[in-house]
Write a protein that holds these residues in place. Structure first.
Motif, PDB file in Angstrom:
ATOM      1  N   PRO A   1      14.245 -22.831  20.873  1.00 29.32           N
ATOM      2  CA  PRO A   1      14.687 -21.873  19.843  1.00 29.32           C
ATOM      3  C   PRO A   1      13.546 -21.214  19.081  1.00 29.32           C
ATOM      4  CG  PRO A   1      15.999 -23.880  19.737  1.00 29.32           C
ATOM      5  CD  PRO A   1      14.888 -24.144  20.698  1.00 29.32           C
ATOM      6  N   GLN A   2      12.389 -21.878  19.025  1.00 31.76           N
ATOM      7  CA  GLN A   2      11.274 -21.319  18.262  1.00 31.76           C
ATOM      8  C   GLN A   2      10.355 -20.423  19.104  1.00 31.76           C
ATOM      9  OE1 GLN A   2       9.232 -24.414  16.104  1.00 31.76           O
ATOM     10  NE2 GLN A   2      11.118 -25.212  15.201  1.00 31.76           N
ATOM     11  N   THR A   3      10.727 -20.210  20.370  1.00 33.47           N
ATOM     12  CA  THR A   3       9.953 -19.292  21.219  1.00 33.47           C
ATOM     13  C   THR A   3      10.054 -17.870  20.684  1.00 33.47           C
ATOM     14  OG1 THR A   3      10.404 -20.657  23.168  1.00 33.47           O
ATOM     15  CG2 THR A   3       9.683 -18.396  23.566  1.00 33.47           C
ATOM     16  N   LEU A   4       8.932 -17.173  20.609  1.00 36.78           N
ATOM     17  CA  LEU A   4       8.948 -15.791  20.146  1.00 36.78           C
ATOM     18  C   LEU A   4       9.658 -14.907  21.172  1.00 36.78           C
ATOM     19  CD1 LEU A   4       5.340 -15.283  18.703  1.00 36.78           C
ATOM     20  CD2 LEU A   4       7.423 -15.970  17.497  1.00 36.78           C
ATOM     21  N   VAL A   5      10.429 -13.954  20.689  1.00 37.03           N
ATOM     22  CA  VAL A   5      11.177 -13.053  21.568  1.00 37.03           C
ATOM     23  C   VAL A   5      10.237 -12.247  22.455  1.00 37.03           C
ATOM     24  CG1 VAL A   5      12.536 -10.911  21.532  1.00 37.03           C
ATOM     25  CG2 VAL A   5      13.310 -12.899  20.246  1.00 37.03           C
ATOM     26  N   GLU A   6       9.054 -11.912  21.955  1.00 37.83           N
ATOM     27  CA  GLU A   6       8.103 -11.128  22.746  1.00 37.83           C
ATOM     28  C   GLU A   6       7.598 -11.910  23.962  1.00 37.83           C
ATOM     29  OE1 GLU A   6       4.951 -10.137  20.133  1.00 37.83           O
ATOM     30  OE2 GLU A   6       4.134 -12.177  20.017  1.00 37.83           O
ATOM     31  N   LYS A   7       7.827 -13.214  23.987  1.00 41.84           N
ATOM     32  CA  LYS A   7       7.350 -14.052  25.091  1.00 41.84           C
ATOM     33  C   LYS A   7       8.368 -14.181  26.225  1.00 41.84           C
ATOM     34  CE  LYS A   7       3.477 -15.090  22.955  1.00 41.84           C
ATOM     35  NZ  LYS A   7       2.193 -14.521  23.422  1.00 41.84           N
ATOM     36  N   ILE A   8       9.574 -13.618  26.063  1.00 42.11           N
ATOM     37  CA  ILE A   8      10.603 -13.744  27.098  1.00 42.11           C
ATOM     38  C   ILE A   8      10.927 -12.363  27.656  1.00 42.11           C
ATOM     39  CG2 ILE A   8      11.572 -15.836  26.086  1.00 42.11           C
ATOM     40  CD1 ILE A   8      13.818 -14.162  24.916  1.00 42.11           C
ATOM     41  N   GLY A   9      11.481 -12.331  28.870  1.00 42.32           N
ATOM     42  CA  GLY A   9      11.779 -11.070  29.538  1.00 42.32           C
ATOM     43  C   GLY A   9      13.034 -10.396  28.999  1.00 42.32           C
ATOM     44  N   VAL A  10      13.279  -9.182  29.503  1.00 44.53           N
ATOM     45  CA  VAL A  10      14.404  -8.384  29.025  1.00 44.53           C
ATOM     46  C   VAL A  10      15.738  -9.065  29.320  1.00 44.53           C
ATOM     47  CG1 VAL A  10      15.576  -6.162  29.227  1.00 44.53           C
ATOM     48  CG2 VAL A  10      13.101  -6.252  29.274  1.00 44.53           C
ATOM     49  N   GLY A  11      15.837  -9.711  30.489  1.00 42.77           N
ATOM     50  CA  GLY A  11      17.083 -10.396  30.835  1.00 42.77           C
ATOM     51  C   GLY A  11      17.426 -11.482  29.828  1.00 42.77           C
ATOM     52  N   LYS A  12      16.428 -12.251  29.422  1.00 40.00           N
ATOM     53  CA  LYS A  12      16.658 -13.306  28.435  1.00 40.00           C
ATOM     54  C   LYS A  12      16.890 -12.713  27.048  1.00 40.00           C
ATOM     55  CE  LYS A  12      14.147 -16.907  30.939  1.00 40.00           C
ATOM     56  NZ  LYS A  12      13.003 -17.860  30.935  1.00 40.00           N
ATOM     57  N   GLN A  13      16.275 -11.575  26.770  1.00 36.02           N
ATOM     58  CA  GLN A  13      16.526 -10.929  25.484  1.00 36.02           C
ATOM     59  C   GLN A  13      17.978 -10.478  25.367  1.00 36.02           C
ATOM     60  OE1 GLN A  13      13.631  -7.810  24.919  1.00 36.02           O
ATOM     61  NE2 GLN A  13      11.891  -9.219  24.993  1.00 36.02           N
ATOM     62  N   GLN A  14      18.569 -10.053  26.482  1.00 38.92           N
ATOM     63  CA  GLN A  14      19.995  -9.714  26.470  1.00 38.92           C
ATOM     64  C   GLN A  14      20.828 -10.938  26.089  1.00 38.92           C
ATOM     65  OE1 GLN A  14      21.850  -7.120  26.711  1.00 38.92           O
ATOM     66  NE2 GLN A  14      20.920  -5.521  27.944  1.00 38.92           N
ATOM     67  N   LEU A  15      20.435 -12.094  26.592  1.00 41.06           N
ATOM     68  CA  LEU A  15      21.163 -13.319  26.266  1.00 41.06           C
ATOM     69  C   LEU A  15      21.011 -13.668  24.791  1.00 41.06           C
ATOM     70  CD1 LEU A  15      20.340 -15.540  29.401  1.00 41.06           C
ATOM     71  CD2 LEU A  15      22.308 -14.044  29.010  1.00 41.06           C
TER      72      LEU A  15
ATOM     73  N   MET B   1      22.461 -20.907  22.471  1.00 42.22           N
ATOM     74  CA  MET B   1      21.648 -20.611  23.645  1.00 42.22           C
ATOM     75  C   MET B   1      22.164 -21.363  24.867  1.00 42.22           C
ATOM     76  SD  MET B   1      17.993 -20.722  21.666  1.00 42.22           S
ATOM     77  CE  MET B   1      16.975 -20.842  23.128  1.00 42.22           C
ATOM     78  N   GLU B   2      22.585 -22.602  24.650  1.00 40.02           N
ATOM     79  CA  GLU B   2      23.185 -23.375  25.740  1.00 40.02           C
ATOM     80  C   GLU B   2      24.450 -22.693  26.245  1.00 40.02           C
ATOM     81  OE1 GLU B   2      23.680 -26.298  28.558  1.00 40.02           O
ATOM     82  OE2 GLU B   2      21.948 -25.991  27.230  1.00 40.02           O
ATOM     83  N   GLN B   3      25.209 -22.137  25.320  1.00 34.12           N
ATOM     84  CA  GLN B   3      26.476 -21.489  25.655  1.00 34.12           C
ATOM     85  C   GLN B   3      26.263 -20.252  26.542  1.00 34.12           C
ATOM     86  OE1 GLN B   3      28.925 -21.060  22.187  1.00 34.12           O
ATOM     87  NE2 GLN B   3      30.478 -19.842  23.239  1.00 34.12           N
ATOM     88  N   VAL B   4      25.165 -19.539  26.313  1.00 34.74           N
ATOM     89  CA  VAL B   4      24.911 -18.329  27.103  1.00 34.74           C
ATOM     90  C   VAL B   4      23.953 -18.582  28.267  1.00 34.74           C
ATOM     91  CG1 VAL B   4      25.339 -16.849  25.119  1.00 34.74           C
ATOM     92  CG2 VAL B   4      22.985 -17.519  25.648  1.00 34.74           C
ATOM     93  N   GLY B   5      23.522 -19.823  28.432  1.00 37.61           N
ATOM     94  CA  GLY B   5      22.645 -20.160  29.554  1.00 37.61           C
ATOM     95  C   GLY B   5      21.206 -19.757  29.363  1.00 37.61           C
ATOM     96  N   LEU B   6      20.744 -19.774  28.119  1.00 36.16           N
ATOM     97  CA  LEU B   6      19.351 -19.429  27.821  1.00 36.16           C
ATOM     98  C   LEU B   6      18.566 -20.715  27.597  1.00 36.16           C
ATOM     99  CD1 LEU B   6      17.120 -17.399  27.249  1.00 36.16           C
ATOM    100  CD2 LEU B   6      17.990 -17.179  24.909  1.00 36.16           C
ATOM    101  N   HIS B   7      17.745 -21.071  28.548  1.00 37.03           N
ATOM    102  CA  HIS B   7      17.050 -22.359  28.518  1.00 37.03           C
ATOM    103  C   HIS B   7      15.605 -22.173  28.031  1.00 37.03           C
ATOM    104  CE1 HIS B   7      20.588 -23.815  30.507  1.00 37.03           C
ATOM    105  NE2 HIS B   7      20.382 -23.020  31.540  1.00 37.03           N
ATOM    106  N   GLU B   8      15.494 -21.904  26.752  1.00 35.98           N
ATOM    107  CA  GLU B   8      14.202 -21.766  26.099  1.00 35.98           C
ATOM    108  C   GLU B   8      14.233 -22.580  24.805  1.00 35.98           C
ATOM    109  OE1 GLU B   8      11.557 -20.008  27.075  1.00 35.98           O
ATOM    110  OE2 GLU B   8      12.420 -19.025  28.840  1.00 35.98           O
TER     111      GLU B   8
END
Length: 517
Positions: free
Chosen positions: A137-151, A128-135
């Motif tokens: 790891p245990q955050t549910l995917v349904e809680k993040i936007g489409v842009g972050k889901q692409q990451l 996640m650090e490598q792709v710039g996703l600052h969340e």
């Protein structure tokens, strides 16, 4: 070592009644970004499904070489083991699972046959650090936007030691900021030795990141262009894609605007689950006969929520306000009420909400207006077929027959079916939510012409789009929306991207009082 990581030669793929690919050749250089462009139905996605093992070796003709060796993938697992990973336009994530669980789904981090959650979360955090996703790891995917889901999808690909990453319309559902971040990430991956193939209809983005561009048309390779050496422009690409010059991206049109016939006033909508949250706040707008009215706004502004709430309260709770059509106050308590009143809504998500993909053209075209093809509750199948044949011709849907499943057609043809089915209901007002998302310039032009034909018949169109040039090129008047408020409107003569963006980003909305006439 060859500078080409991939060579595809003579790739031919047939479906019943359709030659999807006809001897396609493509070469991709190592550690480059290679774009694949063409009209809907040109064969881009089919070619990439062959490369990624979705269509197994033996189901097509031709040869594939990966890193100088023959590649004969029997399935997706074979291709991924060779370092080829595809990210489809419809993301393959499980929304109820965490980011870490999604990254390692099917590739679980185990110790003595038992999943190691410490290792899973730690490795996920590194990716996640490598792709710039600052969340977390245990955050549910349904809680993040489409842009972050692409990451998340890209991190998942990196976990599989990807060498060749295929992205099908990666920015189609993203806002400008998320799109820019994703394109920057692709450049970083290129610097780290990862080769990327992107399919995209956004030609400006293609030209911004691609080293080479291969153009497909009617299932054949037309040419491969080097963006630096060949001085490629959007006009050059469009001509190659559609086989002709498009003098205008938008068809010329002289509007014949009549009297105002549709009006929404004091419209307020609350979130259906969080009733204290106001999503649309005291909004008001009008549409005249023969007029194309635009609705601009950033993601989260409330445009789709506004449209769906007007369309028979299909979204929202505690809705208040007034809708009138030809001076009559409408009571729109259901979608059926809206259709009977002469309102139609073409959704932004044609695959999930706009079509039944496993139904044929006949069923999709006629579903909203079954009363028109039935008598005493019995459907007249001959009339259904006749209507579908007429609409297929009127809307230029390219399909072998009206018995073709909608899910087997290209995005542009699917969108024409969506328009056709709502025109079949004979609406006075047609609300179009992102009507050209994910389709090519040629199909866009045809849809623009269809929209203009509708208003020339005295109908009204309310058009929602995230592409400001599209609104400026098509609309006679444009409203802007910000944080649930209508912040102003501009007419065609005074409309600019700068003025629209100013209205779209106002911190305090004027409730529609600030207007440029």
């Amino acid at each position: 070592m060859s500078e080409d990581i991939l060579r595809m030669r003579g790739i031919t793929k047939r479906f019943p009644g359709v030659l999807a690919l006809d001897g396609v050749d493509m070469r991709v250089k190592r550690a480059s970004i290679h774009a694949l462009v063409g009209e809907n139905g040109a064969g881009k996605s089919t070619l990439m499904k062959i490369l990624s093992g979705v269509y197994a070796h033996g189901d097509f003709e031709g040869e594939i070489e990966l890193e100088g060796r023959p590649a004969r993938f029997r399935n997706i697992r074979d291709s991924e083991e060779s370092g080829v990973v595809i990210i489809h336009q419809e993301l393959a994530l499980v929304s109820e699972l965490s980011i870490a669980e999604n990254i390692y789904l099917g590739n679980e981090q185990t110790k003595r046959g038992v999943i190691s959650w410490d290792r899973t979360n730690a490795e996920a955090a590194r990716l996640m650090e490598q792709v710039g996703l600052h969340e977390h790891p245990q955050t549910l995917v349904e809680k993040i936007g489409v842009g972050k889901q692409q990451l998340v999808e890209i991190a998942k690909a990196l976990s599989k030691q990807v060498k060749l990453l295929i992205l099908d319309e990666p920015t189609a559902a993203l806002n400008d900021s998320d799109s820019e971040n994703l394109l920057e990430l692709l450049k970083q991956l290129r610097e780290n030795g990862v080769t990327c193939i992107i399919i995209s209809h956004k030609l400006g983005e293609v030209l911004a990141v691609a080293d080479e561009i291969t153009v497909l048309r009617d299932g054949q390779t037309i040419e491969t262009l080097h963006t630096v050496d060949d001085a490629v422009t959007e006009d050059r690409l469009i001509k190659s894609m559609v086989g002709r010059d498009l003098a205008h991206l938008y068809p010329p049109h002289t509007p014949d605007i009549g009297e105002t016939f549709f009006e929404v006033s004091d419209w307020t909508v609350h979130h259906p689950e969080h009733r204290e949250r106001v999503v649309v706040n005291n909004a008001a707008l009008t549409v005249a006969r023969g007029e194309i009215v635009g609705l601009a706004g950033l993601m989260g502004a409330g445009r789709t929520e506004f449209a769906m709430s007007v369309f028979g309260r299909s979204w929202g709770g505690n809705i208040s306000g007034e809708v009138t059509l030809d001076g009559r106050r409408l009571r729109l308590n259901s979608v059926a009420d809206a259709i009977r009143a002469g309102i139609a809504y073409a959704t932004e998500d044609r695959k999930q909400y706009g079509l039944h993909l496993d139904y044929d053209l006949r069923e999709n075209f006629t579903l909203p207006g079954l009363d028109k093809v039935s008598k005493n509750g019995v459907i007249d199948l001959h009339k259904v077929t006749s209507v579908a044949e007429r609409l297929r011709g009127d809307f230029g849907v390219k399909a072998p027959s009206v018995y073709q499943l909608a899910g087997n057609l290209s995005g542009g043809n699917q969108q024409k079916i969506v328009l056709g089915k709502w025109v079949f209901t004979e609406p006075e007002l047609l609300i179009l939510d992102e009507p050209t998302r994910g389709i090519d310039v040629g199909a866009k032009y045809e849809i623009y012409e269809l929209i203009q034909e509708l208003v020339d018949q005295g109908k009204g169109v309310l058009m929602i789009s995230s592409e400001l040039p599209e609104l400026l090129g098509m609309c006679d008047r444009i409203y802007a929306m910000s944080a649930g408020h209508i912040t102003g409107q501009v007419d065609r003569e005074n409309a600019t991207q700068e003025e629209l963006m100013r209205l779209m980003t106002l911190e305090t909305a004027s409730g529609g009082e600030e207007q440029r006439q």
